[in-house]
Design a protein around this motif. Structure first.
Motif, PDB file in Angstrom:
ATOM      1  N   SER A 354       0.836  -1.196   0.000  1.00  0.00           N
ATOM      2  CA  SER A 354       0.000   0.000   0.000  1.00  0.00           C
ATOM      3  C   SER A 354       0.872   1.247   0.000  1.00  0.00           C
ATOM      4  O   SER A 354       1.908   1.304   0.678  1.00  0.00           O
ATOM      5  CB  SER A 354      -0.905   0.012   1.232  1.00  0.00           C
ATOM      6  OG  SER A 354      -1.607   1.244   1.313  1.00  0.00           O
ATOM      7  N   TRP A 355       0.487   2.257  -0.755  1.00  0.00           N
ATOM      8  CA  TRP A 355       1.292   3.468  -0.843  1.00  0.00           C
ATOM      9  C   TRP A 355       1.433   4.154   0.512  1.00  0.00           C
ATOM     10  O   TRP A 355       2.439   4.824   0.778  1.00  0.00           O
ATOM     11  CB  TRP A 355       0.705   4.428  -1.869  1.00  0.00           C
ATOM     12  CG  TRP A 355      -0.643   4.991  -1.501  1.00  0.00           C
ATOM     13  CD1 TRP A 355      -1.867   4.454  -1.774  1.00  0.00           C
ATOM     14  CD2 TRP A 355      -0.894   6.224  -0.813  1.00  0.00           C
ATOM     15  NE1 TRP A 355      -2.870   5.258  -1.289  1.00  0.00           N
ATOM     16  CE2 TRP A 355      -2.291   6.353  -0.688  1.00  0.00           C
ATOM     17  CE3 TRP A 355      -0.062   7.209  -0.274  1.00  0.00           C
ATOM     18  CZ2 TRP A 355      -2.889   7.437  -0.056  1.00  0.00           C
ATOM     19  CZ3 TRP A 355      -0.648   8.297   0.358  1.00  0.00           C
ATOM     20  CH2 TRP A 355      -2.047   8.399   0.455  1.00  0.00           C
ATOM     21  N   ARG A 356       0.448   3.974   1.383  1.00  0.00           N
ATOM     22  CA  ARG A 356       0.504   4.610   2.699  1.00  0.00           C
ATOM     23  C   ARG A 356       1.603   4.022   3.572  1.00  0.00           C
ATOM     24  O   ARG A 356       2.084   4.688   4.495  1.00  0.00           O
ATOM     25  CB  ARG A 356      -0.834   4.463   3.406  1.00  0.00           C
ATOM     26  CG  ARG A 356      -1.984   5.205   2.739  1.00  0.00           C
ATOM     27  CD  ARG A 356      -3.273   5.024   3.529  1.00  0.00           C
ATOM     28  NE  ARG A 356      -4.376   5.753   2.935  1.00  0.00           N
ATOM     29  CZ  ARG A 356      -5.168   5.249   1.990  1.00  0.00           C
ATOM     30  NH1 ARG A 356      -4.938   4.015   1.525  1.00  0.00           N
ATOM     31  NH2 ARG A 356      -6.153   5.955   1.494  1.00  0.00           N
ATOM     32  N   THR A 357       1.984   2.774   3.314  1.00  0.00           N
ATOM     33  CA  THR A 357       2.990   2.096   4.136  1.00  0.00           C
ATOM     34  C   THR A 357       4.379   2.160   3.502  1.00  0.00           C
ATOM     35  O   THR A 357       5.305   1.510   3.994  1.00  0.00           O
ATOM     36  CB  THR A 357       2.594   0.624   4.341  1.00  0.00           C
ATOM     37  OG1 THR A 357       2.492  -0.026   3.059  1.00  0.00           O
ATOM     38  CG2 THR A 357       1.257   0.512   5.057  1.00  0.00           C
ATOM     39  N   PRO A 359       6.313   5.299   2.627  1.00  0.00           N
ATOM     40  CA  PRO A 359       6.505   6.754   2.488  1.00  0.00           C
ATOM     41  C   PRO A 359       7.798   7.124   1.771  1.00  0.00           C
ATOM     42  O   PRO A 359       7.818   8.080   0.991  1.00  0.00           O
ATOM     43  CB  PRO A 359       6.511   7.246   3.949  1.00  0.00           C
ATOM     44  CG  PRO A 359       6.894   6.046   4.761  1.00  0.00           C
ATOM     45  CD  PRO A 359       6.292   4.879   4.039  1.00  0.00           C
TER      46      PRO A 359
END
Length: 390
Positions: A354-357, A359
């Motif tokens: 996931s892009w959120r994980t 950075p």
């Protein structure tokens, strides 16, 4: 007295239709049924079909290129005139050249968007590193195809593009031997570029597309990181994109580490191809309209000793670097960019997708993309500068 049997007659055995028998015969010999492996529902949306659309653009380029090659003459003395003949004297020649021109740029954009989508969703991570490398290689070959196609016009833009690459070949020394006039003194370099454009580059692209598709079949289409991830010990047959068992028909059931279960609809890859084909027809229709209303002009025969044109826009960011740091910046900037792309799956070892994980990876990716866009815009508003000392 004999008794009358009440057993209903057996239903007649229906013989398959002739077309069905033909399909079965072909499948027995070629194994086409292997294409019916299941794919997840999310693979059918437009973002996840960008790779298929890139392949569709390649098919359009091959089809139009085969026709154009029948009338093009790569001899430097008449190359530009043969392009003009295609446009002015050959039936549908103007349309086919225009379609070829715009489809090449569309393929570049689609390939770039596909790489961005794969990067954003982390679909290059283990065990799909090799497919990322293949994708980056195809992106590089697409740029080479655009460059060689530009030179083949043999107008001022094409002449200056070739002059830049001849100079870059000198910078490379022995490694740039192919761009040397002494490599094959009896054969004009335009002829060699023509052979690369119609045989070498398309052949490599088709080969890599086949290998790319085989690896997709082996590893399956990656799951969507926005959906719950399968547990590490989840049997392979329950992972999205694998054959379905113990679940509703057409659904793959996956259990997360927390015990949550979700289902995602699946269908055969052949059905996915139909959707990609539909997207491809829309792409062809749009490009055909653009080709009709915005045909590219035919430049005049090149004049030696001047440098007055800009390259095609996919190369603008490199030429901004040239304006700042000189001609070698095109070479080293391009090499740095592709080395960075090749390094992605080996540098970003974070198993999370996931892009959120991710950075750090997302920040670096955003900075690189922003830099390319800014450098491109700067060239769009900059007057071409002379760097070749012609």
């Amino acid at each position: 007295m004999s008794q009358i049997s009440t057993t209903p007659p057996a239903p007649p055995v229906l013989r398959p239709s002739r077309s069905r028998r033909f399909v079965q015969a072909v499948d027995q010999r070629l194994g086409l049924d292997a294409l019916r492996y299941p794919v997840p529902e999310h693979a059918n949306n437009l973002a996840w079909s960008l790779g298929g659309l890139t392949a569709a653009a390649l098919l359009i380029l091959i089809a139009t290129g085969v026709v154009l090659a029948q009338f093009y003459d790569p001899t430097p003395e008449v190359a530009n005139a043969s392009v003009r003949t295609i446009v002015e004297d050959i039936m549908l020649g103007r349309f086919l050249r225009s379609l070829h021109f715009w489809t090449a740029q569309a393929m570049y954009v689609l390939a770039a968007l596909h790489l961005i989508r794969v990067f954003f969703h982390g679909s290059y991570k283990r065990p799909r590193e090799a497919n990322w490398l293949i994708g980056v290689s195809m992106f590089g070959l697409t740029l080479l195809a655009i460059f060689t196609g530009t030179v083949l016009k043999w107008d001022q833009e094409g002449y200056e593009a070739l002059a830049h690459n001849l100079e870059l070949g000198k910078i490379l020394g022995g490694a740039g031997f192919w761009f040397s006039s002494t490599f094959a003194a009896h054969t004009p370099i335009l002829v060699r570029l023509y052979s690369a454009h119609i045989m070498l580059i398309p052949g490599l692209l088709v080969l890599l597309v086949i290998l790319h598709a085989l690896l997709i079949k082996k590893h399956k289409i990656s799951s969507h990181p926005g959906l719950p991830a399968p547990a590490p010990d989840t049997p392979a047959n329950l992972v999205s994109g694998s054959p379905v068992q113990d679940g509703p028909a057409g659904l793959a059931q996956v259990t997360t580490p927390s015990g949550e279960t979700y289902s995602e609809a699946q269908e055969p890859f052949t059905h996915h191809l139909r959707r990609v084909g539909a997207f491809g027809l829309v792409l062809l229709a749009v490009l055909s309209a653009v080709a009709v209303f915005f045909p590219p002009p035919v430049g005049s025969t090149p004049v030696a000793g001047i440098e007055v044109t800009k390259p095609m826009w996919p190369f603008w960011w490199m030429f901004t670097l040239e304006n700042w740091f000189g001609l070698p910046a095109i070479l080293w900037g391009g090499l740095a960019f592709f080395l960075l792309l090749f390094a992605v799956p080996f540098v970003d070892r974070n198993p999370k997708r996931s892009w959120r994980t991710r950075p750090v990876a997302m920040t670096i990716g955003a900075l690189v993309l922003t830099a390319l866009i800014v450098l491109t815009i700067l060239m769009a508003v900059t007057t071409p500068a002379a760097h070749l000392n012609m």
